[in-house]
Design a protein around this motif. Structure first.
Motif, PDB file in Angstrom:
ATOM      1  N   HIS A 224       0.815  -1.213   0.000  1.00 34.23           N
ATOM      2  CA  HIS A 224       0.000   0.000   0.000  1.00 34.23           C
ATOM      3  C   HIS A 224       0.853   1.270   0.000  1.00 34.23           C
ATOM      4  O   HIS A 224       0.302   2.376  -0.061  1.00 34.23           O
ATOM      5  N   GLN A 225       2.183   1.112   0.108  1.00 36.90           N
ATOM      6  CA  GLN A 225       3.090   2.254   0.166  1.00 36.90           C
ATOM      7  C   GLN A 225       2.680   3.222   1.284  1.00 36.90           C
ATOM      8  O   GLN A 225       2.588   4.444   1.092  1.00 36.90           O
ATOM      9  N   LEU A 226       2.442   2.646   2.455  1.00 41.88           N
ATOM     10  CA  LEU A 226       2.033   3.425   3.620  1.00 41.88           C
ATOM     11  C   LEU A 226       2.680   2.852   4.870  1.00 41.88           C
ATOM     12  O   LEU A 226       2.958   1.659   4.956  1.00 41.88           O
ATOM     13  N   ILE A 227       2.892   3.717   5.843  1.00 42.49           N
ATOM     14  CA  ILE A 227       3.238   3.262   7.185  1.00 42.49           C
ATOM     15  C   ILE A 227       2.334   4.014   8.153  1.00 42.49           C
ATOM     16  O   ILE A 227       2.190   5.237   8.068  1.00 42.49           O
ATOM     17  N   ARG A 228       1.677   3.274   9.029  1.00 39.55           N
ATOM     18  CA  ARG A 228       0.738   3.858   9.979  1.00 39.55           C
ATOM     19  C   ARG A 228       1.184   3.555  11.406  1.00 39.55           C
ATOM     20  O   ARG A 228       1.736   2.481  11.672  1.00 39.55           O
ATOM     21  N   PHE A 229       0.906   4.498  12.299  1.00 36.10           N
ATOM     22  CA  PHE A 229       1.339   4.337  13.680  1.00 36.10           C
ATOM     23  C   PHE A 229       0.403   5.115  14.604  1.00 36.10           C
ATOM     24  O   PHE A 229      -0.158   6.144  14.222  1.00 36.10           O
ATOM     25  N   PRO A 230       0.207   4.617  15.835  1.00 34.90           N
ATOM     26  CA  PRO A 230      -0.693   5.294  16.762  1.00 34.90           C
ATOM     27  C   PRO A 230      -0.026   6.494  17.420  1.00 34.90           C
ATOM     28  O   PRO A 230       1.173   6.488  17.684  1.00 34.90           O
ATOM     29  N   THR A 231      -0.827   7.522  17.676  1.00 37.21           N
ATOM     30  CA  THR A 231      -0.375   8.684  18.438  1.00 37.21           C
ATOM     31  C   THR A 231      -1.483   9.048  19.415  1.00 37.21           C
ATOM     32  O   THR A 231      -2.571   8.456  19.405  1.00 37.21           O
ATOM     33  N   GLU A 232      -1.232  10.050  20.231  1.00 38.38           N
ATOM     34  CA  GLU A 232      -2.255  10.483  21.181  1.00 38.38           C
ATOM     35  C   GLU A 232      -3.440  11.132  20.467  1.00 38.38           C
ATOM     36  O   GLU A 232      -4.510  11.289  21.048  1.00 38.38           O
ATOM     37  N   HIS A 233      -3.260  11.484  19.201  1.00 35.94           N
ATOM     38  CA  HIS A 233      -4.339  12.086  18.420  1.00 35.94           C
ATOM     39  C   HIS A 233      -5.126  11.048  17.623  1.00 35.94           C
ATOM     40  O   HIS A 233      -6.150  11.368  17.040  1.00 35.94           O
ATOM     41  N   GLY A 234      -4.642   9.827  17.561  1.00 38.89           N
ATOM     42  CA  GLY A 234      -5.243   8.806  16.727  1.00 38.89           C
ATOM     43  C   GLY A 234      -4.165   8.125  15.902  1.00 38.89           C
ATOM     44  O   GLY A 234      -2.987   8.172  16.243  1.00 38.89           O
ATOM     45  N   VAL A 235      -4.551   7.511  14.807  1.00 41.44           N
ATOM     46  CA  VAL A 235      -3.606   6.825  13.934  1.00 41.44           C
ATOM     47  C   VAL A 235      -3.150   7.779  12.835  1.00 41.44           C
ATOM     48  O   VAL A 235      -3.973   8.367  12.138  1.00 41.44           O
ATOM     49  N   GLU A 236      -1.846   7.938  12.689  1.00 38.80           N
ATOM     50  CA  GLU A 236      -1.289   8.781  11.642  1.00 38.80           C
ATOM     51  C   GLU A 236      -0.593   7.907  10.600  1.00 38.80           C
ATOM     52  O   GLU A 236      -0.271   6.751  10.863  1.00 38.80           O
ATOM     53  N   GLN A 237      -0.348   8.490   9.451  1.00 35.89           N
ATOM     54  CA  GLN A 237       0.299   7.724   8.387  1.00 35.89           C
ATOM     55  C   GLN A 237       1.251   8.600   7.597  1.00 35.89           C
ATOM     56  O   GLN A 237       1.118   9.822   7.555  1.00 35.89           O
ATOM     57  N   ILE A 238       2.233   7.956   6.981  1.00 35.35           N
ATOM     58  CA  ILE A 238       3.156   8.605   6.052  1.00 35.35           C
ATOM     59  C   ILE A 238       3.149   7.788   4.779  1.00 35.35           C
ATOM     60  O   ILE A 238       3.233   6.557   4.826  1.00 35.35           O
ATOM     61  N   SER A 239       3.045   8.461   3.654  1.00 39.29           N
ATOM     62  CA  SER A 239       3.021   7.779   2.363  1.00 39.29           C
ATOM     63  C   SER A 239       4.429   7.538   1.851  1.00 39.29           C
ATOM     64  O   SER A 239       5.337   8.347   2.072  1.00 39.29           O
ATOM     65  N   GLY A 240       4.602   6.416   1.159  1.00 40.31           N
ATOM     66  CA  GLY A 240       5.867   6.138   0.510  1.00 40.31           C
ATOM     67  C   GLY A 240       5.987   6.909  -0.796  1.00 40.31           C
ATOM     68  O   GLY A 240       4.999   7.400  -1.349  1.00 40.31           O
ATOM     69  N   ASP A 241       7.212   7.015  -1.280  1.00 37.66           N
ATOM     70  CA  ASP A 241       7.502   7.724  -2.524  1.00 37.66           C
ATOM     71  C   ASP A 241       7.977   6.694  -3.548  1.00 37.66           C
ATOM     72  O   ASP A 241       9.124   6.242  -3.512  1.00 37.66           O
ATOM     73  N   GLN A 242       7.089   6.304  -4.470  1.00 35.56           N
ATOM     74  CA  GLN A 242       7.439   5.284  -5.454  1.00 35.56           C
ATOM     75  C   GLN A 242       8.513   5.758  -6.424  1.00 35.56           C
ATOM     76  O   GLN A 242       9.348   4.959  -6.868  1.00 35.56           O
ATOM     77  N   VAL A 243       8.485   7.044  -6.775  1.00 33.31           N
ATOM     78  CA  VAL A 243       9.498   7.561  -7.690  1.00 33.31           C
ATOM     79  C   VAL A 243      10.880   7.451  -7.049  1.00 33.31           C
ATOM     80  O   VAL A 243      11.838   6.980  -7.677  1.00 33.31           O
ATOM     81  N   ALA A 244      11.002   7.860  -5.798  1.00 30.78           N
ATOM     82  CA  ALA A 244      12.286   7.755  -5.099  1.00 30.78           C
ATOM     83  C   ALA A 244      12.714   6.307  -4.963  1.00 30.78           C
ATOM     84  O   ALA A 244      13.896   5.975  -5.093  1.00 30.78           O
ATOM     85  N   SER A 245      11.749   5.413  -4.708  1.00 27.23           N
ATOM     86  CA  SER A 245      12.063   3.997  -4.572  1.00 27.23           C
ATOM     87  C   SER A 245      12.666   3.440  -5.854  1.00 27.23           C
ATOM     88  O   SER A 245      13.658   2.695  -5.833  1.00 27.23           O
ATOM     89  N   LYS A 246      12.091   3.822  -6.998  1.00 31.87           N
ATOM     90  CA  LYS A 246      12.599   3.327  -8.274  1.00 31.87           C
ATOM     91  C   LYS A 246      13.976   3.916  -8.582  1.00 31.87           C
ATOM     92  O   LYS A 246      14.852   3.241  -9.134  1.00 31.87           O
ATOM     93  N   HIS A 247      14.178   5.188  -8.235  1.00 29.31           N
ATOM     94  CA  HIS A 247      15.492   5.794  -8.419  1.00 29.31           C
ATOM     95  C   HIS A 247      16.544   5.071  -7.569  1.00 29.31           C
ATOM     96  O   HIS A 247      17.668   4.826  -8.039  1.00 29.31           O
ATOM     97  N   CYS A 248      16.196   4.747  -6.351  1.00 26.60           N
ATOM     98  CA  CYS A 248      17.128   4.032  -5.469  1.00 26.60           C
ATOM     99  C   CYS A 248      17.446   2.659  -6.026  1.00 26.60           C
ATOM    100  O   CYS A 248      18.580   2.192  -5.976  1.00 26.60           O
ATOM    101  N   PHE A 249      16.414   1.992  -6.564  1.00 23.97           N
ATOM    102  CA  PHE A 249      16.616   0.667  -7.144  1.00 23.97           C
ATOM    103  C   PHE A 249      17.554   0.750  -8.343  1.00 23.97           C
ATOM    104  O   PHE A 249      18.452  -0.077  -8.519  1.00 23.97           O
ATOM    105  N   MET A 250      17.360   1.770  -9.165  1.00 26.73           N
ATOM    106  CA  MET A 250      18.235   1.949 -10.326  1.00 26.73           C
ATOM    107  C   MET A 250      19.668   2.208  -9.870  1.00 26.73           C
ATOM    108  O   MET A 250      20.635   1.662 -10.434  1.00 26.73           O
ATOM    109  N   ALA A 251      19.840   3.058  -8.856  1.00 28.23           N
ATOM    110  CA  ALA A 251      21.186   3.351  -8.359  1.00 28.23           C
ATOM    111  C   ALA A 251      21.854   2.105  -7.801  1.00 28.23           C
ATOM    112  O   ALA A 251      23.061   1.904  -7.970  1.00 28.23           O
ATOM    113  N   ALA A 252      21.071   1.258  -7.128  1.00 30.34           N
ATOM    114  CA  ALA A 252      21.640   0.021  -6.582  1.00 30.34           C
ATOM    115  C   ALA A 252      22.100  -0.908  -7.709  1.00 30.34           C
ATOM    116  O   ALA A 252      23.148  -1.551  -7.606  1.00 30.34           O
ATOM    117  N   LEU A 253      21.338  -0.957  -8.803  1.00 29.23           N
ATOM    118  CA  LEU A 253      21.732  -1.782  -9.933  1.00 29.23           C
ATOM    119  C   LEU A 253      23.012  -1.257 -10.571  1.00 29.23           C
ATOM    120  O   LEU A 253      23.893  -2.023 -10.964  1.00 29.23           O
TER     121      LEU A 253
END
Length: 256
Positions: A224-253
């Protein structure tokens, strides 16, 4: 940014329409928006500095395919920019059990099929916004790469010695330069995290492994390209960056 404020306003209106946030609504009036939160103290902070680093170069064999995938992912992110902005730090109403789950609706704006790693942006150190941070459930340590270490304005004098080397996937030991404890800001949650500083090439700036994941009580989903975690305000989330992920994969190759 203005578009983030509008996206958050729309999200809050949707929650009210779904009969959440009732405790924050004036029952004497028919209102479709939650009450305005109390003003924050007028404390001036220095601006966040953005660190955006990538290492390496690519083999020609798979570079063209990866470039096409990057272009598709970038177009998807552009089309869904307003919605993704609202997802960067989304607060879900708190429940007694604090259930964290993912649905098919979370796949909107995600390029599928994909094998992308979960790459996020978090705050590290004294108000630095660090991109290309890998969330890795397979890592037993939180890693800070030396290039980022120096860009954070740190030196070897800030390090404490380590007693043992790291052992990677190829079973080759790698001695860290040392350990350092730095604040990591994810959403509204700030934790003091101990990093091992490694002086080796990497397409990532840092790796947040199981120590950080468990300390923040997060549930990551590469699908889902998400990470969710509980806080005192409720559940928060941060979205992943698919473009950055692909760039990193290319650099690793390219570095192979």
């Amino acid at each position: 940014m203005t578009q983030n404020c509008r996206a958050l306003k729309q999200h809050l209106e949707d929650l009210v329409a779904a009969r959440y946030l009732r405790d924050y609504i004036d029952q004497d009036k028919e209102v479709t928006e939650p009450k305005n939160p109390p003003p924050e103290p007028n404390v001036e902070h220095p601006p966040w500095l953005v660190i955006n680093v990538i290492h390496g170069t690519a083999t020609q064999e798979s570079e063209e395919t990866l470039k096409e995938e990057i272009a598709k992912a970038a177009q998807t992110q552009q089309v869904m920019s307003v919605e993704l902005a609202s997802k960067k730090v989304r607060i879900v109403p708190k429940s007694p059990l604090c259930t964290i789950s993912f649905t098919r609706k979370d796949l909107e704006g995600i390029q599928h099929p994909h094998i992308d790693a979960l790459i996020i942006t978090v705050g590290i150190g004294k108000r630095f916004e660090v991109k290309r941070v890998l969330v890795d459930q397979g890592s037993a340590a939180d890693i800070l790469y030396y290039d980022l270490f120096r860009k954070l304005g740190l030196s070897e004098q800030h390090l404490t010695p380590t007693a043992a080397p790291l052992v990677g996937f190829n079973s080759q030991p790698e001695w860290p330069l040392g350990r350092i404890v730095l604040p990591v800001v994810a959403g509204t949650k700030t934790l003091q995290i101990e990093f091992l500083v490694i002086n080796t090439p990497s397409p990532y700036n840092a790796i947040l492994g199981r120590p950080w994941i468990h300390q923040i009580e997060a549930v990551p989903s590469t699908y889902h390209q998400l990470i969710r975690f509980p806080t005192e305000h409720g559940v928060e989330q941060i979205s992943g960056d698919q473009v950055a992920s692909k760039h990193c994969f290319m650099a690793a190759l390219k570095a192979k």
